[in-house]
Design an enzyme around this catalytic site. Structure first.
Site, PDB file in Angstrom:
ATOM      1  N   SER A 208       0.838  -1.209   0.000  1.00  0.00           N
ATOM      2  CA  SER A 208       0.000   0.000   0.000  1.00  0.00           C
ATOM      3  C   SER A 208       0.868   1.251   0.000  1.00  0.00           C
ATOM      4  CB  SER A 208      -0.938  -0.020   1.210  1.00  0.00           C
ATOM      5  OG  SER A 208      -1.892   1.009   1.087  1.00  0.00           O
ATOM      6  N   ASN A 209       0.304   2.393   0.385  1.00  0.00           N
ATOM      7  CA  ASN A 209       1.070   3.640   0.476  1.00  0.00           C
ATOM      8  C   ASN A 209       0.539   4.454   1.651  1.00  0.00           C
ATOM      9  OD1 ASN A 209      -1.180   5.355  -0.511  1.00  0.00           O
ATOM     10  ND2 ASN A 209      -0.912   4.073  -2.330  1.00  0.00           N
ATOM     11  N   TYR A 210       1.052   5.671   1.818  1.00  0.00           N
ATOM     12  CA  TYR A 210       0.759   6.461   3.025  1.00  0.00           C
ATOM     13  C   TYR A 210      -0.514   7.311   2.935  1.00  0.00           C
ATOM     14  CZ  TYR A 210       5.547   5.374   4.428  1.00  0.00           C
ATOM     15  OH  TYR A 210       6.697   4.740   4.789  1.00  0.00           O
TER      16      TYR A 210
END
Ligand code: PMT
Length: 426
Positions: A208-210
């Protein structure tokens, strides 16, 4: 813009309450219907007789009328209003609103309010600057309320500083602008993607990412506040939606977001793609938790996810507007322009991780909006709520006005910005 609008005017115990009479008059002159709700302390500063004479309505102050027991329903007032304005708002009322202390008619009305709420603080400069007041105001903003910042000037305490309630004419202008913007999106349907996507590796791990979803949710609230029906397709985030006109669709993976976006985009006027979609997903999903094998490295094979923006760009109709975001770390403008073209977008909103306070998780963002001809308009660092307003102002000006008029305004504002920058340099 105010003609026929139903406005609840909350008045509290501040010396600035005398300005409430002018405010009532100005609102009535513009054709609004005004219902005053006043706190007991407010009545010490301005009489209900003055206010009811101006508004042609009995002023509400208590939960019931003592002599005949008539019940004043704060719930009914909350449902009746198109907007609530609390002016002047004292530090005490602001504190009670922020903490849900419902010990008078004004606060119960506020807590029952379905319409947008505007707050015009009025107090001494030190009270206004105090961290507890500032924290309460921040809390109220985070609940979706709008603060009409006090002006700086001469105060009742004979001191000078920030704390004077804004002048009635300015407050009226703020409300007019609000309704003007709201009208721009009435009967429009907007699709927004927000947050990250999760691409599963095994039952306990994902790629995923932030992204926190804050930017996309701010856009959803802004569009809904302007009268649009919003479909918010969001990846996993810890945020709540506030406005009732937001229909939220929770998804997890890029594939799910793609399916939901394809299903809903054809029925909308505008698509705003703010999600940070994972570009790749694992080729193989392991039903069981992958075991650590001591000393051995692990290679994950990844395959591209569908490009949602590109898919929507391919099916976009002439009357639809498609807006993308570009999160860059280098070569910002050329990269963003390339994405705009490749995905057949009408606008792209560039934010760069090189700018402090911009991008993932922050409460602020710094954007440049680029149109299909490559014209770029840069904005300073602002709260994500303000950024959402800038995005909507820009795209609705250009697309929902006549396209020619919109472009003229867009170029005019770019010239103004260039002049500002030049003056700054000089
Ligand atoms: O959520 P926050 O913490 O508030 O952070 C906000 C944000 C940084 C996520 C947001 O402002 C932002 O920049 N969103 C886009 C992030 C991104 O993925 O950018 P990109 O340059 O990789 O993608 C370009 C555009 O294509 C974006 O509109 C993206 O939604 C879209 N896209 C990308 C890949 C993909 N598979 N499908 C897509 O639709």
């Amino acid at each position: 813009m105010l003609a026929g609008k139903k406005i609840v005017l909350g008045i509290t115990g501040s010396i600035a309450a005398y300005k409430a009479a002018c405010l009532c008059r100005a609102l009535i002159k513009k054709g609004a219907e005004v219902q005053v709700v006043i706190t007991p302390a407010g009545k010490e500063f301005i009489t209900p007789v003055t206010l009811s004479a101006l508004t042609q309505k009995p002023v509400v102050s208590a939960f019931f009328t003592a002599n005949d027991g008539t019940w004043h329903s704060h719930v009914d007032i909350g449902l009746w209003a198109d907007l609530m304005l609390i002016a002047p708002a004292t530090a005490a009322t602001i504190g009670k609103m922020a903490n849900g202390i419902a010990d008078n008619m004004l606060i119960t009305t506020y807590l029952s309010m379905k319409a947008p709420v505007f707050i015009a603080p009025a107090m001494d400069l030190d009270m206004y600057a105090h961290p507890s007041t500032q924290q309460n105001l921040e809390k109220l903003k985070s609940y979706g309320n709008q603060i009409i910042e006090p002006a700086t000037g001469f105060l009742a305490s004979a001191l000078e500083g920030k704390g004077r309630m804004e002048e009635p004419d300015t407050i009226v202008k703020v409300l007019e602008t609000f309704f003007e913007k709201k009208v721009q999106l009435t009967q429009k349907k907007v699709l927004i993607t927000a947050g990250p996507t999760y691409e599963k590796i095994d039952p306990v791990r994902y790629i995923s990412n932030y992204s926190s979803g804050k930017m996309g949710f701010a856009l959803a609230e802004e569009c809904a506040a302007r009268g649009a029906e919003v479909i918010l397709i969001t990846g996993p985030v810890r945020l709540e939606t506030i406005h009732p006109n937001i229909k939220r669709i929770n998804v997890e993976s890029a594939e799910e977001m793609h399916q939901a976006a394809l299903a809903h985009f054809p029925e909308t006027d505008t698509g705003i793609l703010c999600a940070a979609v994972a570009d790749y997903k694992p080729v193989h999903y392991s039903e069981n938790k992958l075991k650590r094998k001591s000393g051995e490295s692990l290679t994950l094979e990844l395959t591209p996810n569908p490009d949602i923006a590109k898919s929507l760009g391919e099916i976009k109709k002439e009357n639809q507007v498609l807006v993308g975001f570009a999160l860059e770390t280098d070569n910002e403008l050329p990269n963003a322009k390339e994405k705009l073209q490749k995905k057949n977008l009408d606008f792209i909103v560039l934010n760069s991780l090189r700018d402090a306070g911009a991008g993932f998780r922050e409460d602020t963002n710094k954007i440049t909006i680029i149109d299909a001809e490559g014209n770029a308009k840069a904005f300073p660092l602002k709260s994500k709520k303000e950024v959402a307003a800038d995005v909507m102002d820009t795209i609705t000006t250009v697309r929902y006005m006549s396209i020619e008029e919109g472009r003229r305004l867009f170029h005019e504002s770019m010239k103004q910005l260039e002049n500002c920058l030049k003056q700054n340099d000089e």
